[in-house]
Design an enzyme around this catalytic site. Structure first.
Site, PDB file in Angstrom:
ATOM      1  N   ARG A   1       1.897   3.322  -8.887  1.00  0.00           N
ATOM      2  CA  ARG A   1       2.064   2.588  -7.632  1.00  0.00           C
ATOM      3  C   ARG A   1       1.442   1.197  -7.668  1.00  0.00           C
ATOM      4  O   ARG A   1       1.650   0.411  -6.743  1.00  0.00           O
ATOM      5  CB  ARG A   1       1.492   3.419  -6.471  1.00  0.00           C
ATOM      6  CG  ARG A   1       2.270   4.695  -6.273  1.00  0.00           C
ATOM      7  CD  ARG A   1       1.673   5.565  -5.193  1.00  0.00           C
ATOM      8  NE  ARG A   1       1.865   5.004  -3.865  1.00  0.00           N
ATOM      9  CZ  ARG A   1       1.446   5.590  -2.756  1.00  0.00           C
ATOM     10  NH1 ARG A   1       0.802   6.739  -2.825  1.00  0.00           N
ATOM     11  NH2 ARG A   1       1.646   5.040  -1.602  1.00  0.00           N
TER      12      ARG A   1
ATOM     13  N   ARG B   1     -19.807   1.535  16.827  1.00  0.00           N
ATOM     14  CA  ARG B   1     -18.437   1.865  16.417  1.00  0.00           C
ATOM     15  C   ARG B   1     -17.825   2.915  17.310  1.00  0.00           C
ATOM     16  O   ARG B   1     -18.207   4.070  17.286  1.00  0.00           O
ATOM     17  CB  ARG B   1     -18.412   2.325  14.962  1.00  0.00           C
ATOM     18  CG  ARG B   1     -18.771   1.168  14.023  1.00  0.00           C
ATOM     19  CD  ARG B   1     -18.219   1.375  12.657  1.00  0.00           C
ATOM     20  NE  ARG B   1     -16.778   1.540  12.652  1.00  0.00           N
ATOM     21  CZ  ARG B   1     -16.023   1.281  11.588  1.00  0.00           C
ATOM     22  NH1 ARG B   1     -16.577   0.869  10.469  1.00  0.00           N
ATOM     23  NH2 ARG B   1     -14.738   1.463  11.622  1.00  0.00           N
TER      24      ARG B   1
ATOM     25  N   HIS C   1       4.530   2.950 -16.961  1.00  0.00           N
ATOM     26  CA  HIS C   1       3.410   2.548 -16.103  1.00  0.00           C
ATOM     27  C   HIS C   1       2.083   2.429 -16.847  1.00  0.00           C
ATOM     28  O   HIS C   1       1.034   2.370 -16.212  1.00  0.00           O
ATOM     29  CB  HIS C   1       3.245   3.478 -14.894  1.00  0.00           C
ATOM     30  CG  HIS C   1       4.512   3.658 -14.103  1.00  0.00           C
ATOM     31  ND1 HIS C   1       5.202   2.603 -13.553  1.00  0.00           N
ATOM     32  CD2 HIS C   1       5.218   4.770 -13.788  1.00  0.00           C
ATOM     33  CE1 HIS C   1       6.280   3.059 -12.935  1.00  0.00           C
ATOM     34  NE2 HIS C   1       6.308   4.369 -13.071  1.00  0.00           N
TER      35      HIS C   1
ATOM     36  N   PRO D   1      -7.975   8.655  -6.266  1.00  0.00           N
ATOM     37  CA  PRO D   1      -9.293   9.130  -6.664  1.00  0.00           C
ATOM     38  C   PRO D   1     -10.330   8.703  -5.649  1.00  0.00           C
ATOM     39  O   PRO D   1     -10.408   7.538  -5.283  1.00  0.00           O
ATOM     40  CB  PRO D   1      -9.547   8.435  -7.996  1.00  0.00           C
ATOM     41  CG  PRO D   1      -8.359   7.605  -8.269  1.00  0.00           C
ATOM     42  CD  PRO D   1      -7.589   7.462  -7.029  1.00  0.00           C
ATOM     43  N   GLU D   2     -11.117   9.655  -5.220  1.00  0.00           N
ATOM     44  CA  GLU D   2     -12.279   9.361  -4.397  1.00  0.00           C
ATOM     45  C   GLU D   2     -13.500   9.428  -5.314  1.00  0.00           C
ATOM     46  O   GLU D   2     -13.366   9.535  -6.528  1.00  0.00           O
ATOM     47  CB  GLU D   2     -12.358  10.351  -3.221  1.00  0.00           C
ATOM     48  CG  GLU D   2     -11.060  10.356  -2.399  1.00  0.00           C
ATOM     49  CD  GLU D   2     -11.085  11.295  -1.213  1.00  0.00           C
ATOM     50  OE1 GLU D   2     -12.145  11.477  -0.620  1.00  0.00           O
ATOM     51  OE2 GLU D   2     -10.028  11.836  -0.867  1.00  0.00           O
TER      52      GLU D   2
END
Length: 278
Positions: free
Chosen positions: A111, A154, A92, A2-3
């Site tokens: 996971r 950067r 899970h 999920p973003e």
DNA sequence: CCTTGAACCTGCGGGC
DNA sequence: TGCCCGCAGGTTCAAG
């Protein structure tokens, strides 16, 4: 997984379901997630009224009347599932929250990259996972000038910088590719050498992609679901993500979308529309 | 300070 | 059918 749009969607759905209620029973099925689960602190949240929910970056924060906050990150495969409480637990299901009206909230994460912690609300923003986060992309603080300052030194590819949560939060692998296509910036372009015009295009591109995705309930690749079990729908509107070999959308360049690897992650762009400029 | 790559963990789809 | 490989929405840590 999920973003920002997916986490925001889940958070908005959970809000009316949980606000004002208590978890009367909490059970921890498994403790070894990315960080060990604080079992005792979780159990101590029982019978405390929930005063509100909010999202910060990709974290869901659930505030309790006891001045504690439940901090939750879904990792790659985490889901928060609301149900009526009758069905047996699924594989899970690591933590289960039960309300007195039978409503049940299950944290399911195959996971186990997810994180849960319980924090004193007054010290919330000093939490190690929260204190160094960058600005919210949908806030007024996310401006081309802010980005210019953050990226000034950067040298790494702009896509990597965009996904760095110390810079701007919530943008992950899908929306980074989508936003860079929308702004017509090559994902491998050195962040520091982007010009003012590029940054001025990138900020609204990130915001527009995220807002459109939120409006569609997020993107479902495989296991993401909204809290009510519904799929997200923004995956049908991807311009480039997962579209290697397909024609570049919405233009006449005649090129096909390329898939490359950047920082080990699949990256998609149009070689004609997104060029490296010096 | 920076960047890169590996690690964490499970499940699924493709190739043989 | 079964096995092995690569890959998946994220983050952190070690090494160069």
């Amino acid at each position: 997984m999920p973003e920002l749009p997916e986490v925001e969607t889940i958070c908005r759905a959970l809000q009316p379901t949980l606000a004002g209620k208590c978890f009367t029973h909490i059970s921890v099925q498994r403790e070894n997630l990315r960080l060990p689960l604080p079992r005792q602190a979780l159990l101590a949240l029982a019978d405390q009224p929930i005063t509100g929910l909010e999202r910060r970056a990709k974290y869901i924060l659930i505030h309790f009347a006891s001045q504690h906050t439940l901090l939750l990150h879904l990792g790659m495969s985490g889901r928060m599932v609301v149900d009526a409480g009758a069905a047996p637990l699924e594989k899970h299901d690591h933590v289960v929250f039960c309300c007195s009206d039978g409503t049940r909230l299950r944290f399911n994460d195959p996971r186990r990259f997810g994180v849960m912690d319980v924090v004193a609300t007054t010290a919330l923003w000093q939490h190690p996972l929260l204190k160094a986060l960058g600005v919210e992309p949908l806030s007024a603080a996310f401006t081309p000038a802010y980005l210019a300052e953050k990226l000034r030194t950067r040298k790494s590819p702009i896509k990597i910088a965009l996904m760095d949560q110390h810079c701007v939060v919530g943008v992950g692998n899908i929306y980074a590719s989508e936003a860079l296509f929308a702004a017509r910036i090559h994902p491998g372009h050195s962040a520091a050498s982007l010009g003012a015009n590029a940054l001025a295009a990138l900020v609204p591109a990130v915001q527009a992609v995220l807002e459109r995705a939120i409006a569609k309930g997020g993107s479902t690749l495989k296991d993401y679901r909204q809290a009510n079990g519904e799929l997200g729908y923004f995956q049908h509107e991807f311009a480039v993500y997962g579209k290697a070999g397909q024609p570049c959308p919405g233009c006449t360049c005649g090129q096909t979308i390329q898939k490359t690897l950047l920082g080990g992650r699949a990256t998609f762009h149009c070689p004609a529309q997104q060029q490296i400029k010096s």
